[in-house]
Motif scaffolding. Structure first.
Motif, PDB file in Angstrom:
ATOM      1  N   LYS A 255       0.822  -0.997  -0.016  1.00 44.77           N
ATOM      2  CA  LYS A 255      -0.081   0.157  -0.048  1.00 44.77           C
ATOM      3  C   LYS A 255       0.986   1.290   0.074  1.00 44.77           C
ATOM      4  O   LYS A 255       0.589   2.279  -0.799  1.00 44.77           O
ATOM      5  CB  LYS A 255      -1.035   0.140   1.290  1.00 44.77           C
ATOM      6  N   ARG A 256       1.855   1.189   0.849  1.00 44.24           N
ATOM      7  CA  ARG A 256       2.799   2.283   1.081  1.00 44.24           C
ATOM      8  C   ARG A 256       3.728   2.698  -0.529  1.00 44.24           C
ATOM      9  O   ARG A 256       3.658   3.581  -1.032  1.00 44.24           O
ATOM     10  CB  ARG A 256       4.141   2.156   1.997  1.00 44.24           C
ATOM     11  N   LEU A 257       4.045   1.494  -1.189  1.00 45.32           N
ATOM     12  CA  LEU A 257       4.726   1.607  -2.427  1.00 45.32           C
ATOM     13  C   LEU A 257       3.572   2.124  -3.664  1.00 45.32           C
ATOM     14  O   LEU A 257       3.979   2.955  -4.251  1.00 45.32           O
ATOM     15  CB  LEU A 257       5.036   0.205  -2.943  1.00 45.32           C
ATOM     16  N   LEU A 258       2.557   1.778  -3.247  1.00 46.29           N
ATOM     17  CA  LEU A 258       1.288   2.149  -4.239  1.00 46.29           C
ATOM     18  C   LEU A 258       1.417   3.842  -4.066  1.00 46.29           C
ATOM     19  O   LEU A 258       1.182   4.480  -5.054  1.00 46.29           O
ATOM     20  CB  LEU A 258       0.159   1.523  -4.198  1.00 46.29           C
ATOM     21  N   GLU A 259       1.382   4.010  -2.975  1.00 46.72           N
ATOM     22  CA  GLU A 259       1.029   5.657  -2.475  1.00 46.72           C
ATOM     23  C   GLU A 259       2.422   6.325  -3.166  1.00 46.72           C
ATOM     24  O   GLU A 259       2.136   7.501  -3.742  1.00 46.72           O
ATOM     25  CB  GLU A 259       1.100   5.786  -1.125  1.00 46.72           C
TER      26      GLU A 259
ATOM     27  N   ILE B 275       4.261   5.456  -5.532  1.00 50.36           N
ATOM     28  CA  ILE B 275       4.327   5.541  -7.133  1.00 50.36           C
ATOM     29  C   ILE B 275       3.306   6.384  -7.641  1.00 50.36           C
ATOM     30  O   ILE B 275       3.468   7.257  -8.721  1.00 50.36           O
ATOM     31  CB  ILE B 275       3.987   4.112  -7.538  1.00 50.36           C
ATOM     32  N   THR B 276       2.224   6.562  -7.025  1.00 52.86           N
ATOM     33  CA  THR B 276       0.814   7.426  -7.599  1.00 52.86           C
ATOM     34  C   THR B 276       0.964   8.678  -7.104  1.00 52.86           C
ATOM     35  O   THR B 276       0.376   9.586  -7.904  1.00 52.86           O
ATOM     36  CB  THR B 276      -0.749   6.754  -7.266  1.00 52.86           C
ATOM     37  N   ALA B 277       1.532   9.306  -5.987  1.00 51.73           N
ATOM     38  CA  ALA B 277       1.458  10.546  -5.634  1.00 51.73           C
ATOM     39  C   ALA B 277       1.972  11.373  -6.334  1.00 51.73           C
ATOM     40  O   ALA B 277       1.464  12.653  -6.819  1.00 51.73           O
ATOM     41  CB  ALA B 277       2.302  10.610  -4.182  1.00 51.73           C
ATOM     42  N   PRO B 278       2.899  11.228  -6.952  1.00 51.27           N
ATOM     43  CA  PRO B 278       3.728  12.443  -8.132  1.00 51.27           C
ATOM     44  C   PRO B 278       2.721  12.601  -9.360  1.00 51.27           C
ATOM     45  O   PRO B 278       2.805  13.785 -10.049  1.00 51.27           O
ATOM     46  CB  PRO B 278       4.907  11.676  -8.841  1.00 51.27           C
ATOM     47  N   PHE B 279       1.792  11.863  -9.576  1.00 57.24           N
ATOM     48  CA  PHE B 279       0.903  12.029 -10.773  1.00 57.24           C
ATOM     49  C   PHE B 279      -0.493  12.396 -10.150  1.00 57.24           C
ATOM     50  O   PHE B 279      -1.541  12.802 -11.165  1.00 57.24           O
ATOM     51  CB  PHE B 279       0.714  10.618 -11.420  1.00 57.24           C
ATOM     52  N   ALA B 280      -0.626  12.638  -8.839  1.00 59.31           N
ATOM     53  CA  ALA B 280      -1.910  13.308  -8.548  1.00 59.31           C
ATOM     54  C   ALA B 280      -2.399  14.425  -9.216  1.00 59.31           C
ATOM     55  O   ALA B 280      -3.552  14.617  -9.628  1.00 59.31           O
ATOM     56  CB  ALA B 280      -1.817  13.505  -7.014  1.00 59.31           C
ATOM     57  N   ASP B 281      -1.465  15.522  -9.407  1.00 55.94           N
ATOM     58  CA  ASP B 281      -1.857  16.871  -9.992  1.00 55.94           C
ATOM     59  C   ASP B 281      -2.402  16.720 -11.340  1.00 55.94           C
ATOM     60  O   ASP B 281      -3.516  17.072 -11.746  1.00 55.94           O
ATOM     61  CB  ASP B 281      -0.618  17.728  -9.920  1.00 55.94           C
ATOM     62  N   ALA B 282      -1.697  15.776 -12.014  1.00 55.79           N
ATOM     63  CA  ALA B 282      -1.900  15.594 -13.806  1.00 55.79           C
ATOM     64  C   ALA B 282      -3.295  14.922 -13.603  1.00 55.79           C
ATOM     65  O   ALA B 282      -4.255  15.122 -14.463  1.00 55.79           O
ATOM     66  CB  ALA B 282      -0.898  14.738 -14.257  1.00 55.79           C
ATOM     67  N   ARG B 283      -3.649  13.865 -12.629  1.00 54.29           N
ATOM     68  CA  ARG B 283      -5.015  13.267 -12.632  1.00 54.29           C
ATOM     69  C   ARG B 283      -5.927  14.337 -12.461  1.00 54.29           C
ATOM     70  O   ARG B 283      -7.074  14.125 -13.122  1.00 54.29           O
ATOM     71  CB  ARG B 283      -4.895  12.118 -11.574  1.00 54.29           C
ATOM     72  N   GLU B 284      -5.789  15.083 -11.482  1.00 55.45           N
ATOM     73  CA  GLU B 284      -6.948  16.299 -11.215  1.00 55.45           C
ATOM     74  C   GLU B 284      -6.994  17.093 -12.502  1.00 55.45           C
ATOM     75  O   GLU B 284      -8.235  17.434 -12.787  1.00 55.45           O
ATOM     76  CB  GLU B 284      -6.507  16.952  -9.937  1.00 55.45           C
ATOM     77  N   LYS B 285      -5.914  17.299 -13.166  1.00 50.14           N
ATOM     78  CA  LYS B 285      -6.038  18.448 -14.113  1.00 50.14           C
ATOM     79  C   LYS B 285      -6.868  17.540 -15.390  1.00 50.14           C
ATOM     80  O   LYS B 285      -7.687  18.094 -16.224  1.00 50.14           O
ATOM     81  CB  LYS B 285      -4.601  18.805 -14.891  1.00 50.14           C
ATOM     82  N   ARG B 286      -6.294  16.244 -15.499  1.00 52.86           N
ATOM     83  CA  ARG B 286      -7.335  15.552 -16.699  1.00 52.86           C
ATOM     84  C   ARG B 286      -8.673  15.465 -16.223  1.00 52.86           C
ATOM     85  O   ARG B 286      -9.466  15.429 -17.074  1.00 52.86           O
ATOM     86  CB  ARG B 286      -6.584  14.338 -16.562  1.00 52.86           C
TER      87      ARG B 286
END
Length: 67
Positions: A6-10, A12-23
């Protein structure tokens, strides 16, 4: 090892959070996306038009007016 996964998934995905919101925001406004795409296409045509003419002349696909 569930907590580590779960921590590894966090991590990996955290750097893309802003891009996901923008999309997500852009997906809700397709007219804005199309406007941006049209503007980009017009700009590309303006830049590429002259270059393509030169290339066509260079390879003999466009007749050069004789002086």
């Amino acid at each position: 090892y569930g907590h580590a996964k779960k921590r590894l998934l966090e991590l990996i995905t955290a750097p893309f959070a802003d891009a996901r919101e923008k999309r997500k925001a852009l997906a809700a406004q397709p007219e804005v996306v199309y406007k941006i795409l049209r503007a980009g296409a017009e700009k590309a045509r303006a830049v590429a038009g002259g270059l393509l003419k030169e290339v066509r002349q260079a390879v003999g696909l466009l007749e050069v007016p004789k002086a």
